[in-house]
Scaffold this motif. Sequence first.
Motif, mmCIF file in Angstrom:
data_model
loop_
_atom_site.group_PDB
_atom_site.id
_atom_site.type_symbol
_atom_site.label_atom_id
_atom_site.label_comp_id
_atom_site.label_asym_id
_atom_site.label_seq_id
_atom_site.Cartn_x
_atom_site.Cartn_y
_atom_site.Cartn_z
ATOM 1 N N ARG A 448 0.762 -1.052 0.064
ATOM 2 C CA ARG A 448 -0.073 -0.141 0.011
ATOM 3 C C ARG A 448 0.810 1.266 -0.143
ATOM 4 N NH1 ARG A 448 -4.622 1.627 -2.079
ATOM 5 N NH2 ARG A 448 -5.711 3.096 -0.468
ATOM 6 N N GLY A 449 2.171 1.222 0.643
ATOM 7 C CA GLY A 449 3.043 2.377 0.622
ATOM 8 C C GLY A 449 3.980 2.338 -0.554
ATOM 9 N N GLY A 450 3.778 1.545 -1.360
ATOM 10 C CA GLY A 450 4.559 1.526 -2.684
ATOM 11 C C GLY A 450 5.847 1.039 -2.425
ATOM 12 N N ALA A 451 6.439 0.471 -1.247
ATOM 13 C CA ALA A 451 7.775 -0.185 -0.870
ATOM 14 C C ALA A 451 8.221 -1.455 -1.464
ATOM 15 C CB ALA A 451 8.057 0.046 0.668
ATOM 16 N N THR A 452 7.238 -2.070 -2.047
ATOM 17 C CA THR A 452 7.252 -3.168 -3.010
ATOM 18 C C THR A 452 6.389 -3.520 -4.013
ATOM 19 O OG1 THR A 452 7.910 -5.581 -2.413
ATOM 20 C CG2 THR A 452 6.068 -4.822 -1.145
ATOM 21 N N THR A 453 6.271 -4.558 -4.686
ATOM 22 C CA THR A 453 5.561 -4.804 -5.600
ATOM 23 C C THR A 453 4.828 -6.325 -5.527
ATOM 24 O OG1 THR A 453 7.019 -5.910 -7.041
ATOM 25 C CG2 THR A 453 6.669 -3.808 -7.218
ATOM 26 N N VAL A 454 3.714 -6.665 -6.042
ATOM 27 C CA VAL A 454 3.254 -8.035 -5.813
ATOM 28 C C VAL A 454 3.981 -9.005 -6.542
ATOM 29 C CG1 VAL A 454 1.213 -9.414 -6.546
ATOM 30 C CG2 VAL A 454 0.750 -6.856 -6.044
ATOM 31 N N GLU A 455 4.690 -8.745 -7.727
ATOM 32 C CA GLU A 455 5.483 -9.670 -8.221
ATOM 33 C C GLU A 455 6.893 -9.821 -7.472
ATOM 34 O OE1 GLU A 455 3.070 -7.471 -11.183
ATOM 35 O OE2 GLU A 455 4.339 -6.921 -9.600
ATOM 36 N N ALA A 456 7.358 -8.888 -6.583
ATOM 37 C CA ALA A 456 8.488 -9.306 -5.770
ATOM 38 C C ALA A 456 8.054 -10.056 -4.712
ATOM 39 C CB ALA A 456 8.711 -7.962 -5.246
ATOM 40 N N GLU A 457 7.135 -9.802 -3.960
ATOM 41 C CA GLU A 457 6.454 -10.610 -2.942
ATOM 42 C C GLU A 457 6.034 -12.043 -3.267
ATOM 43 O OE1 GLU A 457 7.067 -9.632 0.112
ATOM 44 O OE2 GLU A 457 7.792 -7.934 -0.944
ATOM 45 N N LEU A 458 5.562 -12.123 -4.468
ATOM 46 C CA LEU A 458 5.313 -13.500 -4.935
ATOM 47 C C LEU A 458 6.523 -14.435 -5.023
ATOM 48 C CD1 LEU A 458 2.369 -12.933 -7.578
ATOM 49 C CD2 LEU A 458 2.383 -14.513 -5.768
ATOM 50 N N ALA A 459 7.577 -13.608 -5.865
ATOM 51 C CA ALA A 459 8.681 -14.325 -6.067
ATOM 52 C C ALA A 459 9.492 -14.608 -4.552
ATOM 53 C CB ALA A 459 9.797 -13.330 -6.721
ATOM 54 N N ALA A 460 9.395 -14.047 -3.510
ATOM 55 C CA ALA A 460 9.824 -14.017 -2.282
ATOM 56 C C ALA A 460 9.005 -15.145 -1.352
ATOM 57 C CB ALA A 460 10.154 -12.733 -1.656
#
Length: 495
Positions: A448-460
């Motif tokens: 929500r704060g723009g500090a990460t992306t959905v793609e990055a969190e899926l990969a992690a």
Amino acid sequence: MKDYVLITGATGLLGRYLLRDLTLADARLAVIVRPARKASAVQRVENAMNFWEKDLGRPLPRPVVLEGEITEPDLGLDSRGIRWVAENCGRLLHNAASLTFESTSPTGEPWRSNIEGTRNVLELCRHAGIRQFHHVSTAYVCGLRQGLILETDVDVGQPLSNDYEKSKLQSELAVRNASFLDQVTVYRPAIIIGDSTTGHTTTYHGFYAPLKAVAAISIAADRTITGNINESSRFPLSGHETKNLIPVDWVSAVMTHIFTHPEHHGKTYHLTPRHPVNSRLLADVIEETMGLYRVRFEGGGRSLVGLTENEALFAELIQVYASYWKDDPIFDTTNTDRAAPHLPCPHVSRKMLLMMARHAVSINFAEPRDRPVVPKFDTPAWLEPLCEAHHTSQASLEPKVALRVLGHGGGDWTLSLSNGRPVSATPGLPERGSSLVETTVDVLAQLRGGATTVEAELAAGQIRPQGGLTEAWVRQIFQSLLQTSTATEPQQLPA
């Protein structure tokens, strides 16, 4: 399938442990909780769950929280809450109760909670179609009986010691006589004390009452040159009376095991120790903890005369428990031993009682504070517009995906989709095996704060799709949620 269990009394001592243990056992929980003066029902449950998260060192799922009050018709639920219970709950665990020993009014406690409250709970079950009932009673529905008390014994005409025992017996009988229930499981714990390992407790009844009374007297009491309290305390006991004390963590562990194994349902369980403690040991613990080495036993049942001012104050402070200080009978535990042979009750030793007493004194007999703790991200507030949409649309006809957000400010929801985009939400998860995506409050806050992306969190691996849900669908769902103009940021609560 109605997979949720509805729990009353979830914010009390035993209720908090049941929340932890049933959550860890992957039970789907809904709780009815009344608001406090400084905290909403949700905030009270969050405080309890935050405690366990810190203790366990990991985020936990949240129960569905319904604001209500067992002493009110329909438990104080609004039409939305009643409908949710009817659609989702197949079992009820009734743990709420008043521990008031002597009533001051026929409409006051313990009658109000233990009898009227139980009737209200049963009526909700009747109307909501809940047919499996788990009831927390007490071993002391046996009253003044002595000898062996069977788990199958209920009302055999026994005399009762106090209003608490009377109300709990009537409550248990009301549950047993509810003909619409298909199955009743009854748990009868003895005297619950703190955690067997940490001493943690949130209530100070029974064993803690004389300890707390001595602590109150010690504030102004004279002390000897060695620092001990220069006072005496007198008990109308012999010192040989036995009491059945049980650690709260053990009670919760056994109840959770029985609850999650349906083959054990439909029976009555005495939750009592193998070895009771005697009143002399309890007095020794008080003496050593408080530095009061003049505890006197005057003999069982005798009236105390010639009391000093502080002795009279001590007697007054523990008077409410006068009926408590009697010799306990022997409790049959056949059903409990068969259901949970791997969970023997920890031995309540002098060492354990000293640890519990010192813990209570060290925190000054503090009870949990209901002061709200602001989450990093308030997922319920964020999804509330979608929950409101659920009640004004035909979203129930759309495909559904479950969203589980772990941690403080999280929860479980079922999202209804249209063209892959969430159009409405309802609290709770759909039937097991459905498509589900799991993440944490921390991840949502960063997204929500723009500090990460959905793609990055899926990969992690911090956003975890399950049940055949593809990553492409997950990206579309989250991007839609994050872009929706109606989503709101959590508001900071006043200090």
